[in-house]
Design an enzyme around this catalytic site. Structure first.
Site, PDB file in Angstrom:
ATOM      1  CD  GLU A 228      -3.296  -0.774   1.901  1.00 52.50           C
ATOM      2  OE1 GLU A 228      -3.362   0.309   2.517  1.00 52.50           O
ATOM      3  OE2 GLU A 228      -4.180  -1.652   1.977  1.00 52.50           O
TER       4      GLU A 228
ATOM      5  CG  HIS B  27      -1.780  -3.934   8.103  1.00 50.67           C
ATOM      6  ND1 HIS B  27      -2.065  -5.158   7.548  1.00 50.67           N
ATOM      7  CD2 HIS B  27      -2.733  -3.094   7.650  1.00 50.67           C
ATOM      8  CE1 HIS B  27      -3.132  -5.062   6.787  1.00 50.67           C
ATOM      9  NE2 HIS B  27      -3.559  -3.812   6.837  1.00 50.67           N
TER      10      HIS B  27
END
Length: 641
Positions: free
Chosen positions: A291, A564
């Site tokens: 990402e 995350h």
């Protein structure tokens, strides 16, 4: 789908086999002997196309920036809302109103210019290679060590992290903001971790330090409560004040130590490979980030990591319409970003053709690279294969992810078949990334049973739908990213190590539609969703190559910077030459006779074999098992007679 050849540094369309230009064999061996054969840095075939692309993007950028700021001014994070409540600020609606009018006006003014730039930009994507490559010269302690001779082997370390570096307006939908600040802070923290003293020697026994059973002491990381208010700036400044720990220092001052009993381990220490660390691993060879969609953030990371890791692949993916594979228009690249210590000999990107919904706007896919590590004692090239990916995200669409997993296996096999030479020694084959499914959700049963796990090993996985007891979920709950219990690396570390707290901040499993969730099973710990993976494969390694996992690390140093938990894998690899393996095998009939006598005398009361001879037999058995199985545990853990 696009194929990139390191021999030519050019992009070839993935066509049917009878139309595809065949890549000559035997060129990779030349590349291993000459750095001149490495990938070219520019994604365009010549300077004219690159300059034209820069002009086109310059025309598009004002409109793109206006859209991003329009989204950002209308969307607040939970941290910003909390700060407004604490400061009793009531002017925010006015700021949103006038800010939206301003950026909307800029959008309308820049739209005609952006359209002209788009008409120039779109055709150039047909000649653009699907990634940019930067090669830097690394000197000093960060330079990669040469491949050791004599069969001693080496340790390799890999880290995978989803850093959610979308444009600022889109990142706010994930409760994150200030993309450029976060990119700078993440790059600084990775550099600081990589630059710490590294032990490249393989560790024979993990020992008690790898069990989450000891009492933790406060870490040396300089995080404070102000980090929650400005996570990007405070993290970069605090990282610079970090006190480096001496590897020989007492465990009480080591920030990598673990809290007491938070994971409820049911196995022995040798089965518990995982640990939670407030510091980024110090011995990382390859870093894979997912990402990294924002191009400015990718350049920041490239500039930060290239001086210490040397080789960076960024801006990975395709844009616009592509004649093969990617059917829909791609507004964003794949978000993949790879930095490695080793020279990249080959690289290939493939785009998933089955994206759906908002995921179809991004060119998610697979990036495969082949790296040169060194030469063995016979002057054969020692290489490694590394693949990274980011699978389909929406829940309840497991069939799409299953198809993508099947494509992954097919594409990896094709890449390795095309690029592998007979004289090369392959010492690792690793696959990592954000798979967007876990091993505990009933909704992810289809992916959990995929045959990819029969080829690649998952050190955290006990079986389909069952995690090992020391595993920790890697997806955090977005609304609680800035809570006091998780807003610094040390606090997040302590929270993850305690099961009762972990339930509050790690995303729970996804139930089947219409079915109540029963989790965890009786007697099993609460793990949460682990969607970030680092897998490895042994079947493709060299004939006499032995590998063993030493440690799995769940890193909390990015607290407040992403939603995350980064995952690290450290593994030991040993390559035995034919002579050494032969010398440690069943070398004579007398050795077989000694084994037979030892097996007949396995109880303490039997004394028919002299003690000295029995010790010799046990030593030979240990050496034989070491060479034949590659087991890296200690002598006392192996020989239990």
């Amino acid at each position: 789908m696009l194929q990139v050849s390191a021999e030519y540094g050019a992009t070839q369309a993935r066509c049917p086999p009878h139309n595809r230009e065949q890549v000559p064999r035997g060129r990779v061996a030349v590349a291993t002997r000459s750095r001149a054969m490495a990938l070219r840095e520019s994604p365009f075939p010549n300077g004219f196309a690159e300059g034209l692309h820069a002009v086109a993007w310059g025309l598009i950028a004002p409109c793109f920036w206006s859209i991003d700021r329009l989204l950002a001014v209308c969307r607040s994070t939970s941290l910003e809302r909390r700060r407004r409540r604490e400061q009793e600020c009531y002017l925010h609606p006015l700021r949103v109103f006038f800010g939206a009018l301003l950026f909307l006006a800029l959008l309308l003014l820049s739209a005609p210019i952006a359209l002209l730039g788009f008409l120039l930009w779109a055709p150039l994507q047909a000649v653009r290679r699907p990634f940019s490559y930067h090669r830097g010269r690394v000197t000093g302690p960060e330079a990669p060590d040469p491949w050791p001779h004599g069969g001693d082997g080496a340790a390799f370390s890999f880290v995978s992290a989803n850093v959610c570096l979308l444009t600022d307006g889109l990142a706010r939908f994930n409760n994150l903001s200030h993309t450029q600040r976060r990119a700078a802070a993440i790059g600084h923290l990775i550099v600081q971790g990589v630059s710490r003293p590294r032990d490249r020697s393989p560790v024979v026994s993990p020992g008690p330090a790898n069990c989450l059973l000891s009492e933790a002491a406060p870490g040396s990381y300089g995080a404070t409560d102000t980090l929650a208010e400005h996570p990007g700036e405070a993290r970069a400044e605090g990282a610079g004040r970090e006190t480096r720990q001496d590897p020989a220092s007492p465990s009480g001052s080591n920030p990598d130590r673990h809290a007491d009993g938070g994971l409820g381990l049911a196995g022995s220490c040798e089965d518990a490979l995982g640990k939670v660390s407030a510091l980024f691993p110090a011995n990382v060879d390859i870093v894979c980030l997912e990402e990294v969609f924002d191009r400015r953030a990718a350049r920041r990371l490239k500039e930060a990591l290239s001086p210490v890791l040397g080789h960076v692949l960024y801006d990975v993916g395709v844009y616009g319409f592509q004649p093969y594979g990617c059917c829909s228009f791609k507004f964003f690249n794949s978000g993949l970003f790879v930095a490695t210590r080793y020279a990249v000999l080959e690289a290939e990107y493939r785009c998933f053709p089955n994206g759906r919904g908002e995921d179809a706007l991004a060119a998610k896919g697979l990036l495969c690279i082949k790296v040169l590590i060194g030469q063995d004692e016979k002057q054969k090239p020692v290489i490694g294969y590394y693949s990274c990916t980011h699978l389909h995200a929406p829940e309840g669409e497991g069939q799409i992810r299953t198809e993508q997993l099947t494509l992954l296996m097919q594409w990896i096999e094709e890449f390795q078949t095309r690029t592998r030479e007979p004289e090369e020694v392959v010492v690792f084959d690793v696959l990592s990334g954000d798979f967007n499914f876990d091993n505990c959700s009933p909704d992810d049963t289809l992916e959990q049973k995929h045959h990819i796990f029969q080829h690649y090993k998952d050190p955290c996985r006990a079986g389909p739908g069952k995690e090992k007891p020391w595993v920790i979920g890697t997806l955090l709950e977005q609304p609680t990213l800035y809570e006091e219990e998780v807003n610094t690396p040390e606090r997040l570390q302590k929270t993850l190590e305690k099961e009762e707290l972990r339930k509050l901040y790690v995303s729970p499993p996804v139930p089947l539609a219409g079915c109540p969730l029963v989790y965890p099973e009786s007697g099993s710990p609460w793990v949460g969703r682990r969607i970030d993976y680092v897998l490895y494969r042994e079947s493709t390694l060299a004939e006499h190559c032995c590998s063993a996992v030493e440690e799995i690390t769940f890193v909390t140093q990015f607290a407040g910077l992403t939603d995350h938990i980064p995952v690290g894998l450290k593994m030991n690899v040993t390559v035995k030459s034919d002579a050494r393996v032969g010398n440690k095998g069943l070398r004579s009939s007398s050795f077989a006779h000694n084994i037979l006598k030892a097996l007949l005398c396995t109880t303490p009361v039997q004394r028919t074999v002299p003690a000295a001879e029995k010790r010799q037999v046990m030593t030979e058995l240990y050496l034989f098992r070491l060479s034949s199985t590659g087991d890296r545990r200690s002598h006392s853990q192996r020989c239990t007679w």
